[in-house]
Design a protein around this motif. Sequence first.
Motif, PDB file in Angstrom:
ATOM      1  N   LYS A  91      42.646  63.491  30.836  1.00  0.00           N
ATOM      2  CA  LYS A  91      43.837  63.837  29.714  1.00  0.00           C
ATOM      3  C   LYS A  91      45.202  63.223  30.181  1.00  0.00           C
ATOM      4  O   LYS A  91      46.116  62.942  29.452  1.00  0.00           O
ATOM      5  N   ASN A  92      45.406  63.163  31.569  1.00  0.00           N
ATOM      6  CA  ASN A  92      46.732  62.413  32.035  1.00  0.00           C
ATOM      7  C   ASN A  92      46.509  61.012  32.745  1.00  0.00           C
ATOM      8  O   ASN A  92      45.448  60.610  33.293  1.00  0.00           O
ATOM      9  N   ASP A  93      47.670  60.340  32.483  1.00  0.00           N
ATOM     10  CA  ASP A  93      47.536  59.013  33.359  1.00  0.00           C
ATOM     11  C   ASP A  93      47.478  59.074  34.628  1.00  0.00           C
ATOM     12  O   ASP A  93      47.931  60.360  35.244  1.00  0.00           O
ATOM     13  N   LEU A  94      46.971  58.273  35.597  1.00  0.00           N
ATOM     14  CA  LEU A  94      47.176  58.493  36.848  1.00  0.00           C
ATOM     15  C   LEU A  94      48.599  57.973  37.308  1.00  0.00           C
ATOM     16  O   LEU A  94      49.296  57.004  37.057  1.00  0.00           O
ATOM     17  N   ARG A  95      49.077  58.973  38.208  1.00  0.00           N
ATOM     18  CA  ARG A  95      50.751  58.865  38.436  1.00  0.00           C
ATOM     19  C   ARG A  95      50.826  58.176  39.722  1.00  0.00           C
ATOM     20  O   ARG A  95      50.376  58.708  40.702  1.00  0.00           O
ATOM     21  N   ILE A 115      49.099  48.594  32.481  1.00  0.00           N
ATOM     22  CA  ILE A 115      47.820  49.176  32.277  1.00  0.00           C
ATOM     23  C   ILE A 115      47.555  50.460  31.547  1.00  0.00           C
ATOM     24  O   ILE A 115      48.511  51.204  32.144  1.00  0.00           O
ATOM     25  N   GLU A 116      46.920  50.356  30.717  1.00  0.00           N
ATOM     26  CA  GLU A 116      46.531  51.857  29.993  1.00  0.00           C
ATOM     27  C   GLU A 116      45.954  52.649  30.935  1.00  0.00           C
ATOM     28  O   GLU A 116      44.852  52.257  31.705  1.00  0.00           O
ATOM     29  N   GLY A 117      46.480  53.867  31.112  1.00  0.00           N
ATOM     30  CA  GLY A 117      45.988  55.053  32.018  1.00  0.00           C
ATOM     31  C   GLY A 117      46.580  55.209  33.379  1.00  0.00           C
ATOM     32  O   GLY A 117      46.127  56.025  34.117  1.00  0.00           O
ATOM     33  N   SER A 118      47.601  54.248  33.707  1.00  0.00           N
ATOM     34  CA  SER A 118      48.589  54.383  34.892  1.00  0.00           C
ATOM     35  C   SER A 118      49.664  54.419  34.544  1.00  0.00           C
ATOM     36  O   SER A 118      50.345  53.818  33.467  1.00  0.00           O
ATOM     37  N   MET A 375      42.049  52.952  40.186  1.00  0.00           N
ATOM     38  CA  MET A 375      41.742  53.922  39.111  1.00  0.00           C
ATOM     39  C   MET A 375      40.148  54.318  38.935  1.00  0.00           C
ATOM     40  O   MET A 375      39.689  55.373  38.938  1.00  0.00           O
ATOM     41  N   ARG A 376      39.536  53.277  38.996  1.00  0.00           N
ATOM     42  CA  ARG A 376      37.877  53.179  39.156  1.00  0.00           C
ATOM     43  C   ARG A 376      37.333  54.161  39.972  1.00  0.00           C
ATOM     44  O   ARG A 376      36.589  54.869  39.851  1.00  0.00           O
ATOM     45  N   CYS A 377      37.881  53.965  41.357  1.00  0.00           N
ATOM     46  CA  CYS A 377      37.382  54.394  42.606  1.00  0.00           C
ATOM     47  C   CYS A 377      37.877  56.080  42.545  1.00  0.00           C
ATOM     48  O   CYS A 377      36.994  56.974  42.592  1.00  0.00           O
ATOM     49  N   LEU A 378      39.016  56.266  42.082  1.00  0.00           N
ATOM     50  CA  LEU A 378      39.463  57.658  42.051  1.00  0.00           C
ATOM     51  C   LEU A 378      38.907  58.612  41.229  1.00  0.00           C
ATOM     52  O   LEU A 378      38.465  59.736  41.103  1.00  0.00           O
ATOM     53  N   ASP A 379      38.489  57.646  39.924  1.00  0.00           N
ATOM     54  CA  ASP A 379      37.859  58.641  38.816  1.00  0.00           C
ATOM     55  C   ASP A 379      36.318  58.970  38.896  1.00  0.00           C
ATOM     56  O   ASP A 379      36.039  59.818  38.608  1.00  0.00           O
ATOM     57  N   ALA A 380      36.133  58.283  39.714  1.00  0.00           N
ATOM     58  CA  ALA A 380      34.540  58.253  40.450  1.00  0.00           C
ATOM     59  C   ALA A 380      34.410  59.123  41.490  1.00  0.00           C
ATOM     60  O   ALA A 380      33.223  59.406  42.033  1.00  0.00           O
TER      61      ALA A 380
END
Length: 420
Positions: A91-95, A115-118, A375-380
């Motif tokens: 839902k939210n971007d990585l801040r 970067i989209e998503g951050s 981003m990839r690591c945190l989302d996983a």
Amino acid sequence: MSFSENTRIGDLLKSEAAKEVLEKYFPGFTTAKSLDRVQGFTLKVISGVPQSNMPPDKVKACVRELAKIDELEIETITIKKDQVYKRNGFKNDLRWGIIGPGKIAKQLAEAIKGIEGSELYAVASTSLDRAKAFTEDFPVQKVYGSYEELVDDPAVDVVYIANLKSQHLETAKLVLNKGIAVLCEKPLTVNAKQAEELITIARNKNVFLMEAMWMRYNPNIIKLKELINEGSIGQVKKIEADFSFVCEPDSVLRLPEFGGGALLDLGIYPISFANLIVGRFPDTITSKCELTSTGVDGVDTVTFHWQSGEEAELSCGIDRFGDMTAKVTGTDGYIEVYPPFHSAQVIRLHNSQGVKEITYPYRINGYEYEVEEVMRCLDAGLQESPNMTLNETLETMKLMDGLRSQWGVVYPGEEVFSND
């Protein structure tokens, strides 16, 4: 293939037509006494050095004219990629919060913006004025005059630490103990004992920690490793890499109290490159070092030996110019990495099938790839990157401790090195 801003000076000088163009825009360039020291560089790299006296408009005009010369018999492959990773389903971007708003932090901030998503959310400095100055180019929601204020902000998802490496230990401890993910500029700390302390905290608290070795996420370096794994140059026999320049007399790189010297800031790149290519740390190491007047390492040469037959000749320095190139030679060919190799945008493959030049142009500035890895690591739900593990970070610090121990380079407050 025509010449371009990524063509090395050495290749330009092989062409009489190119030499005429260079002389037209920069009289005396092709006969300069110091030219032998920069033949591994590109015109783009040299023009970025203030002492070059090459105005940007003249460089652009020169490159445009060079591009019309068609003399290089090289197949060129240019690969453009959209964003590698996106936060689908979140839902939210990585801040992001940034601690230490200096030159390197601006590079990462520029990447985050694109970067989209951050989201570049907050910045902190021990100087509120310095933090506010940072926001003139990079607007954020929150500006803090202390690190403590930033880590107390519940909206911060991950913190990028970019202050002096001698401050990394205490700063990272502050962030990790708050349960906030950390991307820490390399080197992670100034020695292995400090690195181990941070890694232990991160693992005990199940908090993400990653060393910001941006070279390891560069798609050109990744492609080089893929080519080697595919057998494009046969069995690897020799690795060469250099990262050297002359830094200013008052640079922090010359000060032992700030973890100065060539090894930790520059040598870490050739070391990481060699270990990436072979896939493991060397079996034996030989080295020599020239110390500066302040007692830190000024010029280092290090040779790695593996029992399987590979050898790496690595160099770094803050008291001499180097070609900043890298080369991997195998039984059936070799791959050159254009300078500066640690931020490569061009690699050149030579083998029995001919010569291919491969380039992945940066989408932003090259820092976007490590941002996307976080981003990839945190989302996983990962606590560390599988591509730059904490074990590798620690072993690299131990290796560099061992080298400094041999050279007698000890920083204030350090204990006697352990060889464990």
